[in-house]
Design an enzyme around this catalytic site. Structure first.
Site, short mmCIF file in Angstrom:
data_model
loop_
_atom_site.label_atom_id
_atom_site.label_comp_id
_atom_site.label_asym_id
_atom_site.label_seq_id
_atom_site.Cartn_x
_atom_site.Cartn_y
_atom_site.Cartn_z
CG ASP A 175 18.76 -15.43 27.88
OD1 ASP A 175 19.77 -15.38 26.88
OD2 ASP A 175 18.91 -15.24 28.96
CB ILE A 176 21.21 -17.68 22.95
CG1 ILE A 176 21.69 -18.89 22.13
CG2 ILE A 176 22.40 -16.82 23.46
CD1 ILE A 176 22.68 -18.41 20.88
CG ASN A 192 34.84 -7.86 21.54
OD1 ASN A 192 35.92 -8.37 21.99
ND2 ASN A 192 33.91 -7.43 22.45
N GLY A 247 25.54 -6.89 24.85
CA GLY A 247 24.49 -7.75 24.18
C GLY A 247 24.44 -9.22 24.52
CB VAL A 248 24.17 -12.29 22.60
CG1 VAL A 248 25.25 -12.19 21.49
CG2 VAL A 248 23.67 -13.54 22.73
CG ASP A 249 30.71 -11.01 24.13
OD1 ASP A 249 31.01 -12.23 24.59
OD2 ASP A 249 31.67 -10.35 23.56
N1 AR6 Z 1 19.95 -14.18 23.54
C1 AR6 Z 1 19.80 -14.33 22.12
N2 AR6 Z 1 20.08 -13.13 21.36
C2 AR6 Z 1 20.48 -12.13 22.15
C3 AR6 Z 1 20.64 -11.99 23.52
C4 AR6 Z 1 20.36 -13.13 24.09
N3 AR6 Z 1 20.41 -13.24 25.34
N4 AR6 Z 1 20.97 -10.77 23.55
C5 AR6 Z 1 21.12 -9.97 22.63
N5 AR6 Z 1 20.73 -11.02 21.48
P1 AR6 Z 1 24.84 -8.03 19.83
P2 AR6 Z 1 26.64 -8.00 17.42
C6 AR6 Z 1 20.68 -10.35 20.09
O1 AR6 Z 1 24.94 -6.76 19.86
O2 AR6 Z 1 25.90 -7.08 16.69
C7 AR6 Z 1 29.18 -7.23 21.89
O3 AR6 Z 1 29.45 -5.93 22.77
C8 AR6 Z 1 20.52 -8.96 19.60
O4 AR6 Z 1 19.09 -8.70 19.88
O5 AR6 Z 1 25.00 -8.85 20.86
O6 AR6 Z 1 27.46 -9.10 16.74
C9 AR6 Z 1 30.29 -7.83 21.57
O7 AR6 Z 1 31.20 -7.84 22.67
C10 AR6 Z 1 21.02 -9.25 18.11
O8 AR6 Z 1 19.91 -9.44 17.66
O9 AR6 Z 1 26.26 -8.63 18.68
C11 AR6 Z 1 30.87 -7.23 20.34
O10 AR6 Z 1 31.80 -6.13 20.65
C12 AR6 Z 1 22.14 -10.41 18.12
O11 AR6 Z 1 21.84 -10.80 19.52
C13 AR6 Z 1 29.51 -6.56 19.68
O12 AR6 Z 1 28.64 -6.79 20.86
C14 AR6 Z 1 23.33 -9.69 18.15
O13 AR6 Z 1 23.74 -8.55 18.86
C15 AR6 Z 1 29.06 -7.73 18.60
O14 AR6 Z 1 27.81 -7.03 18.06
#
Ligand code: AR6
Length: 173
Positions: free
Chosen positions: A14-15, A28, A36-38
Site C-alpha cells: 500500500d503506497i 483525475n 483506487g489509489v486516489d
Molecule cells: N497502493 C498502491 N497501489 C494501489 C493502491 C494503493 N493503496 N490502491 C490501488 N492501487 P487506479 P487509474 C493500484 O484505479 O487507473 C481514481 O478514481 C491499482 O491496483 O487507482 O490511474 C482517480 O480519481 C492500480 O494498479 O488509478 C481517477 O478517477 C493502480 O494503483 C482514476 O481512478 C492505479 O489504479 C484513475 O485511474
C-alpha cells in the site's frame, strides 16, 4: 545509458504506508479525489489534503501538481493524471510518459530523493499492464540517467499482474 538497478525498486503493498519523501497519486483532472489509489491517499492523508487540492484548479492529463502529505508518512504527494486507455491511438503512450517525467521533474524541484509511484492508469483507467510498465521503466531510467538528485524510485505493485509486468520491463536491456 545505464542506471544502477538498485535505484529503481519494485515493492508490493500500500503506497500510503511508505515513508518516502513523496508518493505519487494517480488522480483525475479534478484533483478532488476518487477511488483506487486516489481514494486511499485521501483517506490516509485526511481532509486537509482535499482542502489544499481545491486550490489547485485541477490538472491536465499528463501534467503533475504537488501538495503536502498531511497525515501520510510521506511529506509530499505529487498528483498526476494518467490517460484513460482508449485503444492506444489517442496519444495515451505519450501522455503516460509525460506523467512520469513531469512527476520526477517536480520531485527534483522540491528536493525529493526517494519517490514512490503507483501503476498510473493501470486500474480504473484500463491501461494494459505490460505497455504501461515498459513506459514507466523507460521514462524513469532515462530520467535517472541524467539526474542524480533522485536517489531511489519505488514502483509500488498492488497486484501480482502488475509486479510481473514491471519485473519483465526491468529485465529488458
Ligand atoms: N497502493 C498502491 N497501489 C494501489 C493502491 C494503493 N493503496 N490502491 C490501488 N492501487 P487506479 P487509474 C493500484 O484505479 O487507473 C481514481 O478514481 C491499482 O491496483 O487507482 O490511474 C482517480 O480519481 C492500480 O494498479 O488509478 C481517477 O478517477 C493502480 O494503483 C482514476 O481512478 C492505479 O489504479 C484513475 O485511474
Amino acid at each position: 545509458m545505464t542506471v544502477d538497478s538498485s535505484r529503481v525498486r519494485l515493492i508490493t503493498g500500500d503506497i500510503t504506508q511508505l515513508a518516502v519523501d513523496a508518493i505519487v497519486n494517480a488522480a483525475n483532472r479534478s484533483l478532488l479525489g476518487g477511488g483506487g489509489v486516489d481514494g486511499a491517499i485521501h483517506r490516509a492523508a485526511g481532509p486537509a489534503l482535499l482542502a489544499e487540492c481545491r486550490d489547485l484548479g485541477g490538472c491536465e492529463t499528463g501534467e503533475a501538481k504537488i501538495t503536502r502529505g498531511y497525515r501520510l508518512p510521506a511529506p509530499y504527494v505529487i498528483h498526476t493524471v494518467g490517460p484513460i486507455w482508449q485503444g492506444g491511438g489517442m496519444g495515451e503512450p505519450a501522455l503516460l510518459a509525460a506523467c512520469y517525467r513531469n512527476s520526477l521533474q517536480l520531485a527534483v524541484a522540491y528536493g525529493v530523493r526517494a519517490i514512490a509511484f503507483p501503476a498510473i492508469s493501470c486500474g480504473v483507467y484500463g491501461y494494459p499492464f505490460e505497455e504501461a510498465a515498459s513506459i514507466a521503466v523507460r521514462e524513469i531510467e532515462r530520467f535517472l540517467a541524467d539526474e542524480d538528485r533522485i536517489a531511489t524510485v519505488y514502483l509500488v505493485c498492488f497486484s501480482e499482474d502488475v509486479r510481473q509486468a514491471y519485473a519483465q520491463a526491468l529485465e529488458k536491456p
